[in-house]
Enzyme design. Structure first.
Site, mmCIF file in Angstrom:
data_model
loop_
_atom_site.group_PDB
_atom_site.id
_atom_site.type_symbol
_atom_site.label_atom_id
_atom_site.label_comp_id
_atom_site.label_asym_id
_atom_site.label_seq_id
_atom_site.Cartn_x
_atom_site.Cartn_y
_atom_site.Cartn_z
ATOM 1 N N VAL A 453 0.887 -1.171 0.000
ATOM 2 C CA VAL A 453 0.000 0.000 0.000
ATOM 3 C C VAL A 453 0.920 1.214 0.000
ATOM 4 O O VAL A 453 1.877 1.262 0.782
ATOM 5 C CB VAL A 453 -0.941 0.040 1.229
ATOM 6 C CG1 VAL A 453 -1.907 1.217 1.127
ATOM 7 C CG2 VAL A 453 -1.717 -1.257 1.381
ATOM 8 N N SER A 454 0.644 2.166 -0.865
ATOM 9 C CA SER A 454 1.587 3.285 -1.029
ATOM 10 C C SER A 454 1.811 4.022 0.288
ATOM 11 O O SER A 454 2.950 4.242 0.704
ATOM 12 C CB SER A 454 1.078 4.258 -2.092
ATOM 13 O OG SER A 454 -0.137 4.860 -1.656
ATOM 14 N N ASP A 455 0.706 4.398 0.951
ATOM 15 C CA ASP A 455 0.917 5.218 2.150
ATOM 16 C C ASP A 455 1.353 4.388 3.350
ATOM 17 O O ASP A 455 1.998 4.907 4.262
ATOM 18 C CB ASP A 455 -0.296 6.096 2.480
ATOM 19 C CG ASP A 455 -1.596 5.338 2.593
ATOM 20 O OD1 ASP A 455 -1.593 4.115 2.383
ATOM 21 O OD2 ASP A 455 -2.625 5.972 2.883
ATOM 22 N N CYS A 456 1.028 3.108 3.360
ATOM 23 C CA CYS A 456 1.544 2.263 4.445
ATOM 24 C C CYS A 456 3.054 2.154 4.300
ATOM 25 O O CYS A 456 3.796 2.162 5.299
ATOM 26 C CB CYS A 456 0.884 0.883 4.407
ATOM 27 S SG CYS A 456 -0.883 0.981 4.717
ATOM 28 N N GLU A 459 4.442 5.640 5.423
ATOM 29 C CA GLU A 459 4.420 5.849 6.880
ATOM 30 C C GLU A 459 5.311 4.826 7.582
ATOM 31 O O GLU A 459 5.917 5.128 8.606
ATOM 32 C CB GLU A 459 2.984 5.779 7.425
ATOM 33 C CG GLU A 459 2.011 6.800 6.834
ATOM 34 C CD GLU A 459 2.364 8.264 7.113
ATOM 35 O OE1 GLU A 459 3.045 8.535 8.114
ATOM 36 O OE2 GLU A 459 1.963 9.126 6.301
#
Ligand code: LAN
Length: 729
Positions: A453-456, A459
């Site tokens: 997942v890009s934002d996982c 982050e």
């Protein structure tokens, strides 16, 4: 009949149906969650309940009151003191992931038709959960906890209770049935509802618009080929295509015959099924069919009358193989519980109940089942492990609390967990399964589920760098090479518009949304660029470059520049950004201002940041808080919540701090509000749900009230001091 002995179920689920002091949360080696009901006293002795178990079960904690917080930092410290009780031995923070009300039906219908039973305690507590979730006014259920009763929610959850052995005369079912009939009966459920009812053999397959497996035989270059759809849509429609293609249904039994009588307002056997294909209750409908979809449905309907058996067989084989790839790529967790239960039926139908696949599905099923004070339910995924730990870790580091001696162990364990959670390899069936690479990425839950997942990833990378680089004495568990792998993954995910989507690069044209057949969810056909995902990537790349200034410098610069441009284009005229995964403008604006600040755009230097801060300040309430309703997501316009919300207040305040808003008052007032809502033991009470997906379904992130409050209080403490120092100069 129901495979469960009918029993007397109390009219209300207020009191637990089983002994809650026997539930214990256990973990798989990658942080997967399994609630066990301990039957013997020896088991209880060897696995005693801790504060963590009791907290999630809603049992009294009896923790002593902490010294009252005198300022923002001490409130953050109290918050962390409590949060440390909720950290699991392996370093992560398990949490409940409730909200959607269409997942238990998949679990229970899927299990029933494949003859997978539940333990008695599970069965009873699932019943209790639904009794507790039924709306007091009309006894129905919505598509999510906070939404009004719908035909989808009511018909399917009604069926769940019946399967689990609740009698049709039970007052809760009498009431729910009344509501279902008022909504038009089960002929009025949307597509995903009629699919499950058809599987159960209480809705004729002819009442479904066609879902032909032949879609998979088409050449991949076609713009509407399923491999181009959003991965959730794709992964759900693969088993759906398969099961529709063979019109798989459970054999008739007494329960099925009874349900055919109970669910409808007319005689089941006289229903004109093809005429029901487009019947959906008004309250359910969010995305009405486009003309294009209606034309496609008519054409596919005509095709269904002349399917060539050899082509169908080939198409079914392709779908079946895709199901296997997905199961194998994810340790049978699958992308989410929706497709997991559908895949389970496919494997039962093809491989049978004695197969390894069936057994593995049975095991994986447990990971998404969660017990809370209201009973047992099916989570949105097998957990939100990674997504919670990354914010907690950043909160600890940025507030400075992580460096305090008594918190070091907590943070170093968190680092160990983050280290094991990074995905080290690409999927086994990457090309065949149309999967995006995963090597170097962080997933949303566990590495076994294993979807990039890009934002996982963004982050996750930030959390690791913050701990490894900003906290003295922390080991460098994640090597530079592996950090670079995460960067490579992100750099490969930029869309043509400069933004970042969730799991993959956008693969299909925008007009594919016109073919969205689900009726109840928005934006599910293809990936879209999301401000939140884009900002996580920008901030991660920026922080990475500060520490590793020589790796792919030009690429990072170029990607960041385009991503920032996307952000500017995505800003709404009012000044905020629309959030697709958290509620709503408050959520996305916080992320956007964080990333703008990292490229030097703050209140005094950037028009965009100034507009965003002013927008947020204009929404602050008299009590110092912010409160936005989930309906903002549905309406794509700010809708006030009736109360201000701690989590949104934390987001909005962080946004102002990122933007270096020059006036302290709004921040001070917000800090006072968040502090005033803190419990004496350092926790915060649960308020409205924090998350959303596909525009219509809320989902809970119960750890956010601690993570973002601690983070905000820590940051505000420092920022207010800086503002004061500036003023003094
Ligand atoms: C999630 C949860 C996390 C979320 C974020 C990481 C917050 C987001 O920034 C990217 C998208 C992602 C990963 C996401 C996508 C959709 C999910 C998986 C969910 C909201 C949790 C449940 C939902 C899933 C689609 C539920 C099943 C329903 C369908 C319509 C298939």
């Amino acid at each position: 009949m129901s495979c469960y002995t009918p029993i007397d179920i109390p009219a209300s689920g207020e009191k637990t149906f089983v002994d809650y002091s026997r539930w214990k949360l256990t973990y798989t080696e990658d942080g997967g969650h399994i609630w066990k009901y301990l039957k013997t006293d020896e088991e209880i002795q060897s696995l005693p309940q801790t504060v963590l178990d009791k907290y999630w079960l809603g049992l009294p904690l009896n923790l002593p009151a902490l010294p009252p917080a005198k300022d923002a930092l001490s409130a953050a410290r109290n918050g962390l003191h409590f949060l440390k009780h909720l950290q699991a031995e392996d370093g992560h923070w398990p949490g409940s992931y409730a909200g959607p009300m269409f997942l238990l039906p998949g679990l229970v219908i899927g299990s029933y038709v494949t003859r997978m039973t539940f333990q008695e305690e599970e069965r009873l507590e699932i019943i209790r959960y639904l009794l507790n979730r039924a709306h007091a006014e009309d006894g129905g259920w919505g598509i999510h906890i906070e939404g009004p009763s719908t035909a989808f929610g009511t018909a399917l959850n009604y069926v769940v209770l019946r399967i689990l052995g609740v009698s049709a005369d039970h007052p809760a079912l009498v009431k729910a049935r009344g509501t279902l009939h008022r909504l038009g009966g089960a002929t009025h459920v949307p597509q995903w509802g009629s699919f499950w009812l058809s599987i159960l053999n209480v809705y004729d397959w002819e009442g479904n618009n066609p879902i032909p497996p032949e879609l998979w035989v088409l050449p991949e270059w076609l713009p509407f080929h399923p491999s181009r759809w959003w991965t959730h849509c794709r992964m759900v429609y693969i088993p759906m295509c398969y099961l529709y293609g063979i019109r798989w249904s459970m054999p008739e039994n007494d329960l099925i015959l009874a349900l055919r009588e109970e669910l409808y307002t007319q005689n089941y056997y006289s229903i004109d099924w093809p005429a029901q294909r487009n019947t959906v209750a008004e309250i359910d409908l969010y995305v009405p069919h486009s003309t294009l979809l209606n034309v496609a449905n008519l054409a596919l309907g005509a095709y269904e009358n002349c399917v060539h058996p050899a082509i169908r067989r080939k198409a079914l084989d392709i779908c079946y193989k895709q199901v296997i790839y997905e199961d194998e790529n994810t340790g049978y967790q699958d992308l989410a519980p929706v497709n997991m239960m559908m895949n389970c039926i496919v494997r039962y139908a093809e491989d049978g109940p004695d197969s390894q696949a069936y057994k593995k599905h049975m095991k994986a099923r447990a990971d998404a089942m969660w017990v809370c004070e209201d009973g047992m339910f099916m989570g949105g995924t097998n957990g939100s492990q990674l997504w919670d730990i990354v914010f907690i870790a950043q909160a600890l580091v940025e507030s400075g609390l992580g460096a305090e001696e008594e918190n070091r162990e907590c943070l170093s364990k968190a680092l160990q967990w983050l280290d094991q959670c990074q995905i080290k390899e690409n999927p086994k069936f990457m090309k065949e399964g149309h999967r995006h690479p995963t090597r170097g990425a962080w997933p949303f839950s566990t590495r076994t589920q294993g979807y990039t997942v890009s934002d996982c990833t963004g982050e996750g990378l930030k959390a690791v760098i913050y701990i490894q680089e900003h906290v003295p004495g922390m080991p460098k568990l994640v090597s530079e090479r592996r950090l670079c792998d995460a960067v490579d993954i992100m750099l490969g995910m930029q869309n043509a518009d400069g933004g970042f989507a969730s799991y993959e690069v956008i693969r299909g044209p925008g007009w594919l949304e016109l073919l969205n057949p689900a009726e109840v969810f928005g934006d599910i056909m293809i990936e879209h660029s999301y401000p939140e995902c884009t900002t996580s990537v920008i901030t991660a790349l920026s922080i990475f470059t500060k520490h590793y200034p020589h790796y792919r410098v030009a690429d990072i610069e170029h990607v960041t520049k385009r991503a920032v441009e996307f952000l500017h284009n995505a800003q709404k005229p009012e000044g905020g950004w629309y959030g697709s995964w958290g509620i709503c403008f408050t959520y996305a604006t916080q992320f956007a201002l964080e990333s703008l600040s990292l490229v030097g755009e703050i209140y005094t230097t950037s028009k965009s940041a100034r507009r965003a801060c002013d927008f947020l300040v204009s929404k602050q309430r008299a009590d110092g808080g912010w409160g936005e309703s989930w309906e903002s997501c549905e309406k794509i316009a700010w809708v006030e919540h009736k109360d201000s919300q701690v989590v949104q207040t934390a987001w909005a305040t962080m946004a102002l701090i990122y933007g270096r808003y020059p006036h302290p008052e709004p921040i001070e007032r917000a800090v006072r509000l968040v502090m005033s809502r803190q419990n004496p033991d350092g926790s915060w009470p649960q308020e409205a749900l924090e998350g959303i997906f596909n525009k219509t379904v809320t989902i809970a992130y119960p750890l956010f009230k601690s993570s973002f409050s601690i983070w905000m209080l820590g940051k505000a403490h420092q920022y207010l001091a800086e503002l004061q120092a500036e003023k003094a100069n």
